[in-house]
Scaffold this motif. Sequence first.
Motif, PDB file in Angstrom:
ATOM      1  N   ASN A 202      -4.007 -12.376  -7.286  1.00 22.98           N
ATOM      2  CA  ASN A 202      -3.780 -13.163  -6.073  1.00 22.98           C
ATOM      3  C   ASN A 202      -3.654 -12.194  -4.902  1.00 22.98           C
ATOM      4  N   ARG A 203      -3.368 -12.716  -3.716  1.00 17.44           N
ATOM      5  CA  ARG A 203      -3.274 -11.874  -2.519  1.00 17.44           C
ATOM      6  C   ARG A 203      -1.878 -11.312  -2.286  1.00 17.44           C
ATOM      7  N   GLN A 204      -0.932 -11.670  -3.132  1.00 13.14           N
ATOM      8  CA  GLN A 204       0.439 -11.234  -2.907  1.00 13.14           C
ATOM      9  C   GLN A 204       0.583  -9.716  -2.973  1.00 13.14           C
ATOM     10  N   GLY A 205      -0.192  -9.084  -3.846  1.00 10.97           N
ATOM     11  CA  GLY A 205      -0.121  -7.626  -3.960  1.00 10.97           C
ATOM     12  C   GLY A 205      -0.590  -6.929  -2.701  1.00 10.97           C
ATOM     13  N   PHE A 206      -1.645  -7.464  -2.076  1.00  9.55           N
ATOM     14  CA  PHE A 206      -2.128  -6.893  -0.821  1.00  9.55           C
ATOM     15  C   PHE A 206      -1.068  -7.056   0.268  1.00  9.55           C
ATOM     16  N   ALA A 207      -0.469  -8.270   0.324  1.00 11.36           N
ATOM     17  CA  ALA A 207       0.529  -8.563   1.352  1.00 11.36           C
ATOM     18  C   ALA A 207       1.777  -7.694   1.173  1.00 11.36           C
ATOM     19  N   LEU A 208       2.251  -7.556  -0.049  1.00 12.04           N
ATOM     20  CA  LEU A 208       3.436  -6.731  -0.303  1.00 12.04           C
ATOM     21  C   LEU A 208       3.191  -5.290   0.113  1.00 12.04           C
ATOM     22  N   GLY A 209       2.035  -4.749  -0.243  1.00  5.47           N
ATOM     23  CA  GLY A 209       1.727  -3.374   0.140  1.00  5.47           C
ATOM     24  C   GLY A 209       1.684  -3.194   1.641  1.00  5.47           C
ATOM     25  N   ALA A 210       1.145  -4.185   2.356  1.00  8.19           N
ATOM     26  CA  ALA A 210       1.082  -4.097   3.816  1.00  8.19           C
ATOM     27  C   ALA A 210       2.481  -4.087   4.427  1.00  8.19           C
ATOM     28  N   VAL A 211       3.371  -4.930   3.914  1.00 10.30           N
ATOM     29  CA  VAL A 211       4.742  -4.975   4.448  1.00 10.30           C
ATOM     30  C   VAL A 211       5.484  -3.683   4.110  1.00 10.30           C
ATOM     31  N   ILE A 212       5.311  -3.182   2.903  1.00 10.00           N
ATOM     32  CA  ILE A 212       5.949  -1.905   2.527  1.00 10.00           C
ATOM     33  C   ILE A 212       5.452  -0.780   3.428  1.00 10.00           C
ATOM     34  N   ALA A 213       4.152  -0.764   3.707  1.00  7.30           N
ATOM     35  CA  ALA A 213       3.601   0.254   4.601  1.00  7.30           C
ATOM     36  C   ALA A 213       4.199   0.134   6.001  1.00  7.30           C
ATOM     37  N   ALA A 214       4.367  -1.106   6.471  1.00  7.48           N
ATOM     38  CA  ALA A 214       4.957  -1.318   7.792  1.00  7.48           C
ATOM     39  C   ALA A 214       6.401  -0.819   7.828  1.00  7.48           C
ATOM     40  N   GLU A 215       7.169  -1.127   6.787  1.00  8.56           N
ATOM     41  CA  GLU A 215       8.560  -0.655   6.712  1.00  8.56           C
ATOM     42  C   GLU A 215       8.615   0.866   6.742  1.00  8.56           C
ATOM     43  N   TRP A 216       7.673   1.503   6.062  1.00  8.36           N
ATOM     44  CA  TRP A 216       7.643   2.964   5.971  1.00  8.36           C
ATOM     45  C   TRP A 216       7.273   3.603   7.308  1.00  8.36           C
ATOM     46  N   LEU A 217       6.392   2.959   8.075  1.00 10.71           N
ATOM     47  CA  LEU A 217       5.835   3.560   9.287  1.00 10.71           C
ATOM     48  C   LEU A 217       6.783   3.527  10.479  1.00 10.71           C
ATOM     49  N   VAL A 218       7.710   2.584  10.501  1.00 17.29           N
ATOM     50  CA  VAL A 218       8.625   2.467  11.638  1.00 17.29           C
ATOM     51  C   VAL A 218       9.368   3.784  11.850  1.00 17.29           C
ATOM     52  N   ASN A 219       9.475   4.186  13.114  1.00 14.21           N
ATOM     53  CA  ASN A 219      10.167   5.419  13.534  1.00 14.21           C
ATOM     54  C   ASN A 219       9.420   6.707  13.172  1.00 14.21           C
ATOM     55  N   LYS A 220       8.133   6.578  12.823  1.00 16.13           N
ATOM     56  CA  LYS A 220       7.310   7.762  12.582  1.00 16.13           C
ATOM     57  C   LYS A 220       6.257   7.874  13.673  1.00 16.13           C
ATOM     58  N   THR A 221       5.679   9.054  13.801  1.00 18.21           N
ATOM     59  CA  THR A 221       4.503   9.255  14.639  1.00 18.21           C
ATOM     60  C   THR A 221       3.437   9.950  13.802  1.00 18.21           C
ATOM     61  N   GLY A 222       2.185   9.651  14.094  1.00 16.63           N
ATOM     62  CA  GLY A 222       1.086  10.285  13.384  1.00 16.63           C
ATOM     63  C   GLY A 222       0.185   9.270  12.712  1.00 16.63           C
ATOM     64  N   VAL A 223      -0.854   9.791  12.084  1.00 17.59           N
ATOM     65  CA  VAL A 223      -1.831   8.983  11.357  1.00 17.59           C
ATOM     66  C   VAL A 223      -1.616   9.215   9.869  1.00 17.59           C
ATOM     67  N   TYR A 224      -1.421   8.139   9.128  1.00 18.11           N
ATOM     68  CA  TYR A 224      -1.079   8.239   7.707  1.00 18.11           C
ATOM     69  C   TYR A 224      -1.995   7.350   6.872  1.00 18.11           C
ATOM     70  N   THR A 225      -1.866   7.501   5.555  1.00 21.73           N
ATOM     71  CA  THR A 225      -2.579   6.661   4.602  1.00 21.73           C
ATOM     72  C   THR A 225      -1.584   6.124   3.584  1.00 21.73           C
ATOM     73  N   MET A 226      -2.078   5.268   2.699  1.00 24.94           N
ATOM     74  CA  MET A 226      -1.208   4.752   1.635  1.00 24.94           C
ATOM     75  C   MET A 226      -0.811   5.841   0.647  1.00 24.94           C
ATOM     76  N   ARG A 227      -1.561   6.925   0.599  1.00 27.71           N
ATOM     77  CA  ARG A 227      -1.138   8.056  -0.243  1.00 27.71           C
ATOM     78  C   ARG A 227       0.188   8.611   0.256  1.00 27.71           C
ATOM     79  N   ASP A 228       0.368   8.636   1.582  1.00 26.31           N
ATOM     80  CA  ASP A 228       1.637   9.090   2.148  1.00 26.31           C
ATOM     81  C   ASP A 228       2.742   8.081   1.846  1.00 26.31           C
ATOM     82  N   VAL A 229       2.445   6.803   2.028  1.00 24.32           N
ATOM     83  CA  VAL A 229       3.447   5.759   1.800  1.00 24.32           C
ATOM     84  C   VAL A 229       3.973   5.807   0.367  1.00 24.32           C
ATOM     85  N   LEU A 230       3.060   5.984  -0.575  1.00 27.92           N
ATOM     86  CA  LEU A 230       3.414   5.953  -2.003  1.00 27.92           C
ATOM     87  C   LEU A 230       3.671   7.338  -2.582  1.00 27.92           C
TER      88      LEU A 230
END
Length: 233
Positions: A202-230
């Motif tokens: 289903n699409r829940q896995g895509f949505a969860l990953g997007a929200v986790i990435a958003a939580e991780w990115l707050v208060n950072k600067t720069g260009v990142y990937t999901m490799r950085d998030v995980l």
Amino acid sequence: MKIALLGYGRMGKEIEKIALQRGHEIIIKTSGKEEYDINNADIAIDFSIPDSAYKNISNCINNNVPIISGTTGWLDKYNDIVELCHKEKGAFIYASNFSLGVNVFFELNNQLAKMMNTLHQYDVSIEEIHHTKKLDTPSGTAITLAEGIIENTNKNNWELGSKTNTDSIAISAIRTPDVPGTHTVTYASEVDTIDIKHTAHNRQGFALGAVIAAEWLVNKTGVYTMRDVLNLG
């Protein structure tokens, strides 16, 4: 977090559900074409359309709002966004697929490609299956898989459908109703076949990953990937 959803289609609605479950607030919901004031958002999540993505992303960076994007089909301007992000000291993540499982799959794909590089009797191909409403062909995930193989082998490009030379990777794209996404990488020889496969239920896995990435990115600067998030580096 106060989240702006730039693109409120099926993925946007799934992201909204997950974000609310995790205690966040949705303050903007737009299809990507309406006017909106991004300044009150803590972060933006872009799942719009290719024609809107570049405008959405650059608008966020110019207004110092971190943004993640899962929109495909606009990447001819990706380097412009990277340059803008560094210039404005913004924060940005693009991923062809935010699913946690898919990003582990990307790493498996890279490692397998390294192991198969000297085994020239195997021919590699990629198959992707998606719902009939998907706008781009092949999928961004299939292209990311192909790019991982190219980076780690002597293959130099990918082709949709049948390939025209031995240095290419053939990608087949199948569209059928109600399939969130299935990707298979195949190494085939005369004596055996090796497959690695990811199937989204289903699409829940895509949505969860997007929200986790958003939580991780707050208060950072720069260009990142999901490799950085995980932390897969």
